[in-house]
Motif scaffolding. Structure first.
Motif, PDB file in Angstrom:
ATOM      1  N   PRO A  84      16.251  15.696  -5.933  1.00  0.00           N
ATOM      2  CA  PRO A  84      16.921  15.743  -7.271  1.00  0.00           C
ATOM      3  C   PRO A  84      18.304  15.041  -7.311  1.00  0.00           C
ATOM      4  O   PRO A  84      18.791  14.750  -6.106  1.00  0.00           O
ATOM      5  CB  PRO A  84      17.277  17.355  -7.305  1.00  0.00           C
ATOM      6  N   PHE A  85      18.583  14.590  -8.297  1.00  0.00           N
ATOM      7  CA  PHE A  85      19.879  13.848  -8.572  1.00  0.00           C
ATOM      8  C   PHE A  85      21.060  14.379  -8.072  1.00  0.00           C
ATOM      9  O   PHE A  85      22.082  13.920  -7.398  1.00  0.00           O
ATOM     10  CB  PHE A  85      19.813  13.108  -9.743  1.00  0.00           C
ATOM     11  N   TRP A  86      21.092  15.677  -8.300  1.00  0.00           N
ATOM     12  CA  TRP A  86      22.361  16.593  -8.261  1.00  0.00           C
ATOM     13  C   TRP A  86      22.519  16.693  -6.788  1.00  0.00           C
ATOM     14  O   TRP A  86      23.862  17.244  -6.762  1.00  0.00           O
ATOM     15  CB  TRP A  86      22.231  17.703  -9.102  1.00  0.00           C
ATOM     16  N   CYS A  87      21.700  16.453  -5.900  1.00  0.00           N
ATOM     17  CA  CYS A  87      21.840  16.852  -4.598  1.00  0.00           C
ATOM     18  C   CYS A  87      22.901  16.168  -3.773  1.00  0.00           C
ATOM     19  O   CYS A  87      23.526  16.523  -3.079  1.00  0.00           O
ATOM     20  CB  CYS A  87      20.468  16.825  -3.753  1.00  0.00           C
ATOM     21  N   PHE A  88      23.234  14.933  -4.536  1.00  0.00           N
ATOM     22  CA  PHE A  88      23.903  13.838  -3.812  1.00  0.00           C
ATOM     23  C   PHE A  88      25.237  13.794  -4.214  1.00  0.00           C
ATOM     24  O   PHE A  88      25.984  12.970  -3.979  1.00  0.00           O
ATOM     25  CB  PHE A  88      23.124  12.474  -3.924  1.00  0.00           C
ATOM     26  N   GLY A  89      25.873  14.394  -5.348  1.00  0.00           N
ATOM     27  CA  GLY A  89      27.083  14.293  -5.927  1.00  0.00           C
ATOM     28  C   GLY A  89      27.506  12.621  -6.085  1.00  0.00           C
ATOM     29  O   GLY A  89      26.759  12.169  -7.041  1.00  0.00           O
ATOM     30  N   GLY A  90      28.455  12.440  -5.373  1.00  0.00           N
ATOM     31  CA  GLY A  90      29.032  10.824  -5.829  1.00  0.00           C
ATOM     32  C   GLY A  90      28.248   9.979  -5.000  1.00  0.00           C
ATOM     33  O   GLY A  90      28.518   8.667  -4.928  1.00  0.00           O
ATOM     34  N   GLY A  91      27.059  10.378  -4.165  1.00  0.00           N
ATOM     35  CA  GLY A  91      26.402   9.507  -3.454  1.00  0.00           C
ATOM     36  C   GLY A  91      25.658   8.343  -4.311  1.00  0.00           C
ATOM     37  O   GLY A  91      25.607   7.321  -4.053  1.00  0.00           O
ATOM     38  N   PHE A  92      24.806   8.983  -5.424  1.00  0.00           N
ATOM     39  CA  PHE A  92      24.202   8.105  -6.247  1.00  0.00           C
ATOM     40  C   PHE A  92      25.263   7.239  -7.019  1.00  0.00           C
ATOM     41  O   PHE A  92      24.919   6.029  -7.220  1.00  0.00           O
ATOM     42  CB  PHE A  92      23.371   8.949  -7.032  1.00  0.00           C
ATOM     43  N   ALA A  93      26.392   7.596  -7.107  1.00  0.00           N
ATOM     44  CA  ALA A  93      27.301   6.702  -8.016  1.00  0.00           C
ATOM     45  C   ALA A  93      27.908   5.650  -7.174  1.00  0.00           C
ATOM     46  O   ALA A  93      27.702   4.483  -7.588  1.00  0.00           O
ATOM     47  CB  ALA A  93      28.503   7.616  -8.423  1.00  0.00           C
ATOM     48  N   LEU A  94      27.819   5.929  -5.892  1.00  0.00           N
ATOM     49  CA  LEU A  94      28.304   4.766  -4.890  1.00  0.00           C
ATOM     50  C   LEU A  94      27.208   3.818  -4.871  1.00  0.00           C
ATOM     51  O   LEU A  94      27.263   2.738  -4.794  1.00  0.00           O
ATOM     52  CB  LEU A  94      28.643   5.297  -3.501  1.00  0.00           C
ATOM     53  N   MET A  95      25.952   4.380  -4.597  1.00  0.00           N
ATOM     54  CA  MET A  95      24.772   3.308  -4.669  1.00  0.00           C
ATOM     55  C   MET A  95      24.635   2.501  -5.980  1.00  0.00           C
ATOM     56  O   MET A  95      24.240   1.387  -5.852  1.00  0.00           O
ATOM     57  CB  MET A  95      23.500   4.251  -4.404  1.00  0.00           C
ATOM     58  N   GLY A  96      24.964   3.422  -7.009  1.00  0.00           N
ATOM     59  CA  GLY A  96      24.808   2.607  -8.288  1.00  0.00           C
ATOM     60  C   GLY A  96      25.670   1.385  -8.705  1.00  0.00           C
ATOM     61  O   GLY A  96      25.670   0.471  -8.729  1.00  0.00           O
ATOM     62  N   ARG A  97      26.974   1.727  -7.936  1.00  0.00           N
ATOM     63  CA  ARG A  97      27.883   0.824  -7.964  1.00  0.00           C
ATOM     64  C   ARG A  97      27.569  -0.416  -7.020  1.00  0.00           C
ATOM     65  O   ARG A  97      27.728  -1.553  -7.262  1.00  0.00           O
ATOM     66  CB  ARG A  97      29.271   1.254  -7.259  1.00  0.00           C
ATOM     67  N   SER A  98      26.935  -0.088  -5.958  1.00  0.00           N
ATOM     68  CA  SER A  98      26.523  -0.997  -5.112  1.00  0.00           C
ATOM     69  C   SER A  98      25.300  -1.944  -5.592  1.00  0.00           C
ATOM     70  O   SER A  98      25.355  -2.974  -5.445  1.00  0.00           O
ATOM     71  CB  SER A  98      25.748  -0.449  -3.794  1.00  0.00           C
ATOM     72  N   THR A  99      24.541  -1.300  -6.399  1.00  0.00           N
ATOM     73  CA  THR A  99      23.367  -2.278  -7.166  1.00  0.00           C
ATOM     74  C   THR A  99      24.078  -3.220  -7.897  1.00  0.00           C
ATOM     75  O   THR A  99      23.756  -4.307  -8.108  1.00  0.00           O
ATOM     76  CB  THR A  99      22.439  -1.188  -7.730  1.00  0.00           C
ATOM     77  N   GLU A 100      25.008  -2.588  -8.774  1.00  0.00           N
ATOM     78  CA  GLU A 100      25.818  -3.638  -9.667  1.00  0.00           C
ATOM     79  C   GLU A 100      26.461  -4.779  -9.030  1.00  0.00           C
ATOM     80  O   GLU A 100      26.396  -5.909  -9.533  1.00  0.00           O
ATOM     81  CB  GLU A 100      27.093  -2.590 -10.652  1.00  0.00           C
ATOM     82  N   LEU A 101      27.053  -4.322  -8.115  1.00  0.00           N
ATOM     83  CA  LEU A 101      27.796  -5.636  -7.323  1.00  0.00           C
ATOM     84  C   LEU A 101      27.014  -6.439  -6.505  1.00  0.00           C
ATOM     85  O   LEU A 101      26.918  -7.617  -6.353  1.00  0.00           O
ATOM     86  CB  LEU A 101      28.708  -4.874  -6.119  1.00  0.00           C
ATOM     87  N   ALA A 102      25.684  -5.837  -6.013  1.00  0.00           N
ATOM     88  CA  ALA A 102      24.859  -6.849  -5.486  1.00  0.00           C
ATOM     89  C   ALA A 102      24.283  -7.627  -6.417  1.00  0.00           C
ATOM     90  O   ALA A 102      24.094  -8.953  -6.095  1.00  0.00           O
ATOM     91  CB  ALA A 102      23.566  -5.944  -4.888  1.00  0.00           C
TER      92      ALA A 102
END
Length: 508
Positions: free
Chosen positions: A245-263
């Motif tokens: 579930p998305f909610w399990c990871f708090g800011g972790g997915f936000a960090l990964m989303g930022r990583s995808t954008e930067l990549a």
């Protein structure tokens, strides 16, 4: 704080349950696994590892269990190689079976699954490596000599008068050189957008998301004291992270989303700039420009984007770390520094010793077996993570007496010839995953080191009272290990050469 603790505990429990279910289906092996410490249920050997510097644990285990050892962590089989002979036997001679990589679920979520370093063995990897061979093989790397020299001279001028840690200057050299060779991009000082670690650039994000996080952790652990961020990036193999579930990871997915954008930005922006320059006739000689100017039957632009960016990401941290180790050694071993200014074979030996003295990648990049194998009567299962403990190899007293000492002469024969070549060093990997940029690394490091020694004397810095600031070699952790910040000074010893360099810089 309490929420973080509970969340960490909850995720740990999910991992434990999934891993436990996998353990119930564990195979019965036809032969014994390599020897190793007795694992605990579920956790395996996780609690026995030094989680910051696992290579030290593996080295200690090697003294008890031998040159090839087995460890299990969270249901994952690890095969640790503490011998150069075994490393070459398995990873080189049996490369067809040892050339894949472990599955890393977070790479796709982070937008990092394009990287050559992480690709499983197969057709996509072969296409990547074919391009690398075309643009980075030995004879092509030599053709960039003028670029190496220009950036090395700028490095020398930037180091003059420095009394603090040389991290900024060495990273600026590496980043600007690789950007020039890869994209024909001329950087404009350390504040340049494309390699300023305080902005959105490869240097920062490669270190945070690729080099530190993107690979399967070589010291996986399960602990409620670990941060949620740590747990997210250490889950692998048994846990399909993307299905939790998305909610399990708090800011972790936000960090990964930022990583995808930067990549995506980093993949597209410099590449598209080269295309525009080719269109208007202003493109400089570079890997990307050469690729776009030629016809290719088996590679498209998306492949070249990935190859170009990965060349940058893989090169900047490793080359910078090696340069800093060299400078650290020159401060601590003035006799070596003095001799390195004289005979060229000795200078080559200095670079080899810099790779050995403190390996920048103590455990290398993990391999994964494609099929079951047997070595010396031991069973190596399909899917096992296989790692070469370069730290143990570098500290083998039978091969390197007084191994903690920086001694380039150990790489020379009695008549002063090199025993081995730089590009053959274990630091560049093995078999079909050997680093395709090793010739570029050799040329860029050799040019920088020779330019520094031709003009500068590297010494201890002094404090406000004029007393020498002592330097103690200390190193960080991670996939790529850097020296901790240290103070040193750079004083010109060749005024004529220094003046010539300054004039050259003015005329740029």
């Amino acid at each position: 704080m309490l929420f973080t603790y509970i969340l960490a505990l909850g995720i740990s429990c999910i991992v434990a349950l999934v891993v436990a279910s996998g353990l119930l289906r564990r195979r019965v092996y036809p032969l014994p696994l390599p020897p190793g410490p007795r694992p605990l249920p579920i956790l395996g050997n996780a609690l026995q590892l030094d989680t910051k510097r696992p290579w030290l644990t593996y080295t200690a285990w090697g003294k008890t269990y031998g040159k090839i050892i087995h460890s299990r962590v969270l249901g994952i089989d690890f095969i640790i190689i503490n011998s150069e002979t075994i490393a070459r036997e398995l990873l080189d001679k049996r490369s067809a079976n040892y050339s894949s990589r472990p599955v890393i679920p977070t790479n796709k979520l982070s937008g990092l699954d394009f990287g050559t370093l992480f690709l499983p063995y197969g057709e996509t990897l072969r296409r990547h490596r074919k391009i690398y061979h075309q643009v980075l093989r030995a004879e092509v790397s030599v053709s960039y000599h003028e670029m190496y020299s220009r950036h090395a001279n700028e490095l020398v001028i930037n180091l003059l008068g420095t009394t603090s840690d040389p991290w900024q200057q060495t990273e600026a050299y590496t980043a600007s050189l690789i950007m020039t060779v890869t994209y024909g991009y001329l950087a404009h000082g350390h504040e340049d957008l494309f390699f300023n670690p305080r902005t959105r650039t490869p240097s920062y994000w490669a270190n945070k998301l690729v080099l530190q996080r993107g690979l399967p952790c070589s010291q996986p652990f399960l602990s409620v004291s670990a941060s949620v961020d740590d747990i997210i990036f250490n889950i692998q193999h048994q846990v399909a992270v993307e299905k939790l579930p998305f909610w399990c990871f708090g800011g972790g997915f936000a960090l990964m989303g930022r990583s995808t954008e930067l990549a995506q930005q980093l993949l597209n922006e410099p590449f598209d700039e080269v295309k525009a320059q080719i269109a208007d006739g202003t493109a400089s000689h570079s890997l990307v420009a050469d690729f776009l100017s030629q016809a290719h039957d088996d590679a498209d632009e998306e492949t070249m984007k990935a190859v170009a960016l990965m060349a940058y990401i893989a090169g900047i941290d490793t080359t910078t770390a090696t340069l800093r180790i060299f400078l650290l050694a020159m401060v601590l071993y003035p006799d070596v520094q003095a001799r390195a200014r004289r005979p060229l074979p000795y200078l080559d030996a200095v670079l080899l010793e810099a790779l050995r003295w403190y390996p920048i990648g103590p455990l290398g990049v993990p391999h994964a077996t494609l099929n079951d194998d047997v070595y010396d009567g031991y069973f190596i299962p399909k899917g096992a993570m296989v790692m070469v403990n370069q730290w143990a190899l570098s500290r083998d007293e039978d091969i390197y007496p007084d191994a903690s000492r920086f001694d380039p002469s150990r790489h020379l024969t009695i008549d002063g010839k090199l025993k081995d070549h730089f590009v053959s060093h274990l630091a560049f990997g093995h078999g079909r995953r050997i680093c395709p940029g090793r010739w570029f690394a050799e040329n860029s490091l050799w040019t920088a080191v020779s330019a520094i020694l031709a003009v500068l004397h590297i010494d201890h810095a002094k404090d406000s009272n004029g007393d020498k600031i002592e330097v103690k070699p200390q190193f960080g952790t991670g996939l790529v290990v850097h020296p901790e910040p240290f103070h040193c000074s750079f004083v010109g010893v060749n005024t004529a050469r220094e003046g010539h360099l300054r004039e050259m810089m003015k005329s740029k």
